[in-house]
Design a protein around this motif. Structure first.
Motif, PDB file in Angstrom:
ATOM      1  N   SER A  34       0.778  -1.225   0.105  1.00 49.65           N
ATOM      2  CA  SER A  34       0.035  -0.035  -0.073  1.00 49.65           C
ATOM      3  C   SER A  34       0.867   1.212   0.101  1.00 49.65           C
ATOM      4  O   SER A  34       0.304   2.429  -0.411  1.00 49.65           O
ATOM      5  CB  SER A  34      -0.971   0.023   1.154  1.00 49.65           C
ATOM      6  OG  SER A  34      -0.027  -0.068   2.298  1.00 49.65           O
ATOM      7  N   TYR A 225     -17.777  -7.778  -4.372  1.00 51.92           N
ATOM      8  CA  TYR A 225     -17.099  -6.565  -4.317  1.00 51.92           C
ATOM      9  C   TYR A 225     -17.794  -5.203  -4.544  1.00 51.92           C
ATOM     10  O   TYR A 225     -17.692  -4.303  -3.939  1.00 51.92           O
ATOM     11  CB  TYR A 225     -16.101  -6.764  -5.293  1.00 51.92           C
ATOM     12  CG  TYR A 225     -14.966  -5.631  -5.357  1.00 51.92           C
ATOM     13  CD1 TYR A 225     -13.965  -5.586  -4.473  1.00 51.92           C
ATOM     14  CD2 TYR A 225     -15.104  -4.783  -6.357  1.00 51.92           C
ATOM     15  CE1 TYR A 225     -12.995  -4.580  -4.598  1.00 51.92           C
ATOM     16  CE2 TYR A 225     -14.166  -3.482  -6.341  1.00 51.92           C
ATOM     17  CZ  TYR A 225     -13.030  -3.405  -5.525  1.00 51.92           C
ATOM     18  OH  TYR A 225     -12.258  -2.467  -5.497  1.00 51.92           O
TER      19      TYR A 225
ATOM     20  N   GLU B   2       1.881   8.568   0.146  1.00 55.20           N
ATOM     21  CA  GLU B   2       1.367   7.868  -0.920  1.00 55.20           C
ATOM     22  C   GLU B   2       0.878   6.527  -0.595  1.00 55.20           C
ATOM     23  O   GLU B   2       1.176   5.843   0.095  1.00 55.20           O
ATOM     24  CB  GLU B   2       2.465   7.557  -2.051  1.00 55.20           C
ATOM     25  CG  GLU B   2       3.199   9.003  -2.729  1.00 55.20           C
ATOM     26  CD  GLU B   2       3.729   8.759  -4.005  1.00 55.20           C
ATOM     27  OE1 GLU B   2       3.811   7.830  -4.574  1.00 55.20           O
ATOM     28  OE2 GLU B   2       4.556   9.717  -4.200  1.00 55.20           O
ATOM     29  N   ILE B   3      -0.244   6.356  -1.514  1.00 58.01           N
ATOM     30  CA  ILE B   3      -0.990   5.091  -1.114  1.00 58.01           C
ATOM     31  C   ILE B   3      -1.119   4.287  -2.421  1.00 58.01           C
ATOM     32  O   ILE B   3      -1.396   5.008  -3.519  1.00 58.01           O
ATOM     33  CB  ILE B   3      -2.196   5.398  -0.503  1.00 58.01           C
ATOM     34  CG1 ILE B   3      -2.814   3.925   0.164  1.00 58.01           C
ATOM     35  CG2 ILE B   3      -3.234   5.928  -1.103  1.00 58.01           C
ATOM     36  CD1 ILE B   3      -3.856   4.086   1.190  1.00 58.01           C
ATOM     37  N   TYR B   4      -0.957   3.004  -2.456  1.00 60.48           N
ATOM     38  CA  TYR B   4      -1.074   2.283  -3.729  1.00 60.48           C
ATOM     39  C   TYR B   4      -2.661   1.893  -4.003  1.00 60.48           C
ATOM     40  O   TYR B   4      -3.251   1.558  -3.031  1.00 60.48           O
ATOM     41  CB  TYR B   4      -0.328   1.180  -3.590  1.00 60.48           C
ATOM     42  CG  TYR B   4      -0.219   0.454  -5.026  1.00 60.48           C
ATOM     43  CD1 TYR B   4       0.725   0.690  -6.078  1.00 60.48           C
ATOM     44  CD2 TYR B   4      -1.122  -0.740  -4.991  1.00 60.48           C
ATOM     45  CE1 TYR B   4       0.646  -0.035  -7.369  1.00 60.48           C
ATOM     46  CE2 TYR B   4      -0.941  -1.488  -6.292  1.00 60.48           C
ATOM     47  CZ  TYR B   4      -0.154  -1.314  -7.550  1.00 60.48           C
ATOM     48  OH  TYR B   4      -0.417  -1.878  -8.530  1.00 60.48           O
ATOM     49  N   LEU B   5      -3.239   2.056  -5.097  1.00 59.91           N
ATOM     50  CA  LEU B   5      -4.613   1.685  -5.293  1.00 59.91           C
ATOM     51  C   LEU B   5      -4.542   0.640  -6.223  1.00 59.91           C
ATOM     52  O   LEU B   5      -4.001   0.301  -7.253  1.00 59.91           O
ATOM     53  CB  LEU B   5      -5.184   2.684  -6.449  1.00 59.91           C
ATOM     54  CG  LEU B   5      -5.308   4.079  -6.048  1.00 59.91           C
ATOM     55  CD1 LEU B   5      -5.885   5.123  -6.686  1.00 59.91           C
ATOM     56  CD2 LEU B   5      -5.797   4.251  -4.472  1.00 59.91           C
ATOM     57  N   PRO B   6      -5.031  -0.561  -5.421  1.00 59.72           N
ATOM     58  CA  PRO B   6      -5.116  -1.960  -6.104  1.00 59.72           C
ATOM     59  C   PRO B   6      -5.605  -2.144  -7.364  1.00 59.72           C
ATOM     60  O   PRO B   6      -5.266  -2.892  -8.284  1.00 59.72           O
ATOM     61  CB  PRO B   6      -5.496  -2.948  -5.048  1.00 59.72           C
ATOM     62  CG  PRO B   6      -6.628  -1.898  -4.347  1.00 59.72           C
ATOM     63  CD  PRO B   6      -5.920  -0.667  -4.388  1.00 59.72           C
ATOM     64  N   ILE B   7      -6.677  -1.348  -7.764  1.00 62.40           N
ATOM     65  CA  ILE B   7      -7.305  -1.617  -9.073  1.00 62.40           C
ATOM     66  C   ILE B   7      -6.894  -0.677 -10.189  1.00 62.40           C
ATOM     67  O   ILE B   7      -6.615  -1.248 -11.398  1.00 62.40           O
ATOM     68  CB  ILE B   7      -8.964  -1.423  -9.051  1.00 62.40           C
ATOM     69  CG1 ILE B   7      -9.490  -2.309  -7.756  1.00 62.40           C
ATOM     70  CG2 ILE B   7      -9.709  -1.761 -10.196  1.00 62.40           C
ATOM     71  CD1 ILE B   7      -9.338  -3.821  -7.928  1.00 62.40           C
ATOM     72  N   GLU B   9      -3.990   0.363 -10.177  1.00 63.14           N
ATOM     73  CA  GLU B   9      -2.824  -0.099 -10.078  1.00 63.14           C
ATOM     74  C   GLU B   9      -1.633   1.121 -10.477  1.00 63.14           C
ATOM     75  O   GLU B   9      -0.964   1.045 -11.257  1.00 63.14           O
ATOM     76  CB  GLU B   9      -2.410  -1.195 -11.388  1.00 63.14           C
ATOM     77  CG  GLU B   9      -3.295  -2.223 -11.247  1.00 63.14           C
ATOM     78  CD  GLU B   9      -2.961  -3.494 -12.308  1.00 63.14           C
ATOM     79  OE1 GLU B   9      -1.775  -3.877 -12.248  1.00 63.14           O
ATOM     80  OE2 GLU B   9      -3.833  -4.039 -12.622  1.00 63.14           O
ATOM     81  N   MET B  10      -1.759   2.128  -9.374  1.00 66.75           N
ATOM     82  CA  MET B  10      -1.011   3.259  -9.333  1.00 66.75           C
ATOM     83  C   MET B  10      -0.900   3.770  -7.943  1.00 66.75           C
ATOM     84  O   MET B  10      -1.692   3.421  -7.015  1.00 66.75           O
ATOM     85  CB  MET B  10      -1.379   4.250 -10.195  1.00 66.75           C
ATOM     86  CG  MET B  10      -2.759   4.682  -9.836  1.00 66.75           C
ATOM     87  SD  MET B  10      -3.181   5.980 -11.225  1.00 66.75           S
ATOM     88  CE  MET B  10      -2.015   7.240 -10.628  1.00 66.75           C
ATOM     89  N   SER B  11       0.120   4.583  -7.723  1.00 68.81           N
ATOM     90  CA  SER B  11       0.004   5.428  -6.501  1.00 68.81           C
ATOM     91  C   SER B  11      -0.488   6.720  -6.624  1.00 68.81           C
ATOM     92  O   SER B  11      -0.017   7.183  -7.567  1.00 68.81           O
ATOM     93  CB  SER B  11       1.664   5.364  -5.774  1.00 68.81           C
ATOM     94  OG  SER B  11       1.875   3.841  -5.438  1.00 68.81           O
ATOM     95  N   TYR B 239     -14.830  -4.421 -13.580  1.00 69.53           N
ATOM     96  CA  TYR B 239     -13.794  -4.512 -12.721  1.00 69.53           C
ATOM     97  C   TYR B 239     -13.268  -3.180 -12.425  1.00 69.53           C
ATOM     98  O   TYR B 239     -11.975  -3.225 -12.044  1.00 69.53           O
ATOM     99  CB  TYR B 239     -12.820  -5.634 -13.132  1.00 69.53           C
ATOM    100  CG  TYR B 239     -13.426  -6.933 -13.372  1.00 69.53           C
ATOM    101  CD1 TYR B 239     -14.011  -7.508 -12.544  1.00 69.53           C
ATOM    102  CD2 TYR B 239     -13.278  -7.484 -14.393  1.00 69.53           C
ATOM    103  CE1 TYR B 239     -14.781  -8.871 -12.721  1.00 69.53           C
ATOM    104  CE2 TYR B 239     -13.813  -8.476 -15.135  1.00 69.53           C
ATOM    105  CZ  TYR B 239     -14.293  -9.412 -14.153  1.00 69.53           C
ATOM    106  OH  TYR B 239     -15.016 -10.638 -14.591  1.00 69.53           O
ATOM    107  N   VAL B 241     -14.013  -0.579 -10.254  1.00 66.72           N
ATOM    108  CA  VAL B 241     -14.456   0.049  -9.050  1.00 66.72           C
ATOM    109  C   VAL B 241     -12.876   0.041  -7.918  1.00 66.72           C
ATOM    110  O   VAL B 241     -12.920  -1.330  -7.570  1.00 66.72           O
ATOM    111  CB  VAL B 241     -15.651  -0.372  -8.375  1.00 66.72           C
ATOM    112  CG1 VAL B 241     -15.667   0.607  -7.148  1.00 66.72           C
ATOM    113  CG2 VAL B 241     -16.754  -0.176  -9.417  1.00 66.72           C
ATOM    114  N   ASP B 242     -12.423   0.933  -7.809  1.00 66.10           N
ATOM    115  CA  ASP B 242     -11.356   0.774  -6.760  1.00 66.10           C
ATOM    116  C   ASP B 242     -11.753   1.299  -5.477  1.00 66.10           C
ATOM    117  O   ASP B 242     -11.944   2.565  -5.233  1.00 66.10           O
ATOM    118  CB  ASP B 242     -10.127   1.720  -7.245  1.00 66.10           C
ATOM    119  CG  ASP B 242      -8.781   1.483  -6.482  1.00 66.10           C
ATOM    120  OD1 ASP B 242      -8.688   1.367  -5.221  1.00 66.10           O
ATOM    121  OD2 ASP B 242      -7.824   0.989  -7.206  1.00 66.10           O
ATOM    122  N   ILE B 243     -11.774   0.122  -4.638  1.00 64.48           N
ATOM    123  CA  ILE B 243     -12.441   0.467  -3.236  1.00 64.48           C
ATOM    124  C   ILE B 243     -11.530   1.333  -2.472  1.00 64.48           C
ATOM    125  O   ILE B 243     -11.878   2.220  -1.490  1.00 64.48           O
ATOM    126  CB  ILE B 243     -12.798  -0.941  -2.488  1.00 64.48           C
ATOM    127  CG1 ILE B 243     -13.811  -0.579  -1.668  1.00 64.48           C
ATOM    128  CG2 ILE B 243     -11.505  -1.411  -1.907  1.00 64.48           C
ATOM    129  CD1 ILE B 243     -14.654  -1.956  -1.280  1.00 64.48           C
TER     130      ILE B 243
END
Lengths: 248, 304
Positions: A34, A225, B2-7, B9-11, B239, B241-243
């Motif tokens: 993260s 989700y 900074e925080i990484y967004l899993p969906i 796919e970027m910080s 797919y 939606v980045d939670i």
């Protein structure tokens, strides 16, 4: 986080060569967490078996890191009736999602064009495997190189430094926006414009921990989700209205 | 920070995202709009892939709209019957919108369609609201009693069948116009990541002639419904939606919305309409600028 120094694949391109390359990568696995905001890996190595007292001819190291292959769609806007619209597009298949190159000297001083093309060394020598386009795709390829270079996903530098006669290293920046997958770290030893020795080491970049689980959740149980995302929004919206309630 | 967004796919700098959520949430509380028409372009400008921006903005819209709707509900300023009728059209429109979204994405004409439909629509709505609110403001300043909104004779609306009584809105009209408005807003919601409040509110005021005090609450309920359905469709079909991104936006948005509602209570109806008109026109001009001005680079890299 494992930070093992691993030497993988000790391969010589031509067994007859007097000199051999030994190289390694500071990390064989980059885990995206993260707080990931890009990192630096170090590619290092040594040239072994250099015949002593032999007349010195130019000797060069080229380090190439290639990301997983991807399809890149480049669109061109044209003015139609006073308005700029996407008018033309080219899909370049099999281009690396990430490409880093460091060399000891400018590429054209290291090897002739056909050798560079053969090993696809240098941004200008990256060619797609297949192209979907109605026209000459070259301007689209140039645009892709330009954009990816600006995003620091494509890099070409002279960043290989010799620490001694035989020891060398290169710093490879891995920005935060890189694609996940298997990367290849390639090290080439050039002498007199020919590859004397080469090595390839795999490097894996993947999400880990919570990020990995969220990604899997989104793809494997998409509806659940979606419901979770909605529930989060509904609950946070509701809570805020309770927190801020004030008799007015 | 900074925080990484899993969906995506970027910080990202989470503090910047939080600020965007806060600012847009404030406007949404103030005007009763979802704010998607501001937030989606902001996120894209920041570098979030447009598909993720469109899909994730809807979570922000849901949260800040609920936050606002609860407040409106306590003031009994929601016409649930009207919202339900509009939502019926909205759900169908959402399905159509997600389908159109896929077609336009494939053709690479997403941006063009968005801009070409936004510019005239926002321009007309903003223009009408600006003219009307200015006239009311001027009348008030010159000491006259504020004239009621000049009635436009929508004879055709009153001639439509399927009439129903909307108690809260004190209306007896056909359910066809609300369904059509809801449908159109549903389509837009899926395509552009907007709740559509900036369309619904003027439509309720000027077409349906609903009283201004129930307009904001009712549009919020309709927006919440459409945003929830669209989030689910976008999550299952794209797919996108980045939670994590949604959580940051929502945290800022709900706080901003509360301050917005409070600020709105201090303003008169025509003042709110005047400010909203300026905002709508500014967005229209910005989009027009993007269409007409020669881009720095005519080439762009887009999704497949």
């Amino acid at each position: 986080m494992r930070r093992a120094l691993l030497f993988v694949f000790l391969l010589a391109a031509s067994p007859a060569a007097a000199e051999q390359l030994v190289s390694g990568v500071s990390q064989d696995l980059i885990q995206i967490t993260s707080t990931y905001k890009g990192s630096d890996i170090v590619v290092f190595g040594a040239i072994e078996g250099q015949p002593p007292g032999e007349p010195r001819t130019p000797r060069d190291i080229v380090v190439v890191v290639r990301g997983p292959e991807s399809d890149i769609t480049v669109r061109r806007r044209d003015r139609v009736a006073g308005v700029w619209i996407n008018h033309d597009a080219a899909k370049l298949s099999g281009m690396p999602a990430y490409y880093f190159l460091a060399s000891t000297r400018p590429l054209n001083a290291i090897a002739p064009q056909n050798a560079l093309t053969h090993y696809s060394i240098g941004l200008q020598n990256l060619q797609p495997d297949a192209v979907h386009s109605h026209h000459d795709y070259e301007p689209f390829r140039q645009a892709a190189l330009r954009h990816l270079t600006k995003d620091k996903l494509y890099t070409e530098t002279s960043g290989v430094e010799f620490l001694s006669e035989t020891l060398f290293r290169a710093h490879v920046p891995v920005p935060a926006g890189v694609a996940r997958g298997q990367y290849k770290v390639e090290v080439y030893l050039f002498r007199d414009g020919e590859v004397q020795s080469a090595q390839s080491t795999p490097l894996f970049i993947d999400q880990t921990g919570l990020e990995r689980r969220l990604y899997n959740f989104a793809h494997n149980q998409a509806f659940g989700y979606g419901l979770a995302a909605v529930a989060m929004a509904v609950i946070m919206g509701w809570i805020s209205s309770l927190l801020f309630r004030r008799p007015t | 920070m900074e925080i990484y967004l899993p969906i995506a796919e970027m910080s990202v700098q989470w503090i910047v995202i939080l600020g965007m959520g806060l600012g847009v949430g404030f406007l949404s509380g103030l005007f009763g709009v979802g704010g998607g028409f501001l937030l989606t372009p902001l996120l894209v400008f920041y570098g979030i892939p447009s598909g993720v921006a469109v899909a994730t903005t809807l979570s922000h819209i849901t949260a800040s709209s609920i936050s606002g709707a609860v407040t409106q509900w306590k003031k009994r300023a929601i016409d649930f019957k009207m919202a339900g009728v509009m939502l019926a059209g909205g759900v169908v429109g959402t399905g159509v919108g997600v389908w159109l979204f896929a077609i336009m994405r494939r053709a690479g004409q997403m941006d063009l369609v968005v801009s070409l439909t936004y510019v005239p629509m926002l321009g007309i709505i903003g223009g009408i609201m600006l003219r009307e609110s200015l006239r009311t403001l001027r009348a008030r300043r010159s000491g006259n009693a504020p004239t009621r909104i000049h009635p436009v004779n929508h004879v055709w609306i009153h001639g439509l069948p399927l009439k129903a009584r909307f108690r809260q809105s004190r209306l007896y009209i056909s359910i066809i116009p609300p369904i059509v408005i809801g449908f159109l807003v549903g389509v837009m919601s899926a395509i552009m990541g907007v709740g559509g409040g900036f369309i619904i509110i003027p439509a309720m005021i000027y077409l349906l002639r609903m009283p201004t005090n129930v307009v904001i609450g009712t549009s919020l309920v309709q927006i919440i419904g459409v945003a929830i359905v669209t989030t689910l469709l976008q999550a299952t079909s794209n797919y996108a939606v980045d939670i994590v991104l949604a959580a940051i936006l929502v945290a800022g948005g709900v706080v901003g919305a509360q301050f917005g509602v409070r600020a709105g209570a201090k303003l008169r109806g025509e003042q709110i309409r005047f400010l909203l008109a300026l905002l709508v026109l500014a967005v229209a001009l910005r989009l027009l600028w993007g269409l007409v001005v020669t881009p720095a680079d005519v080439y762009s890299i887009g999704g497949s």
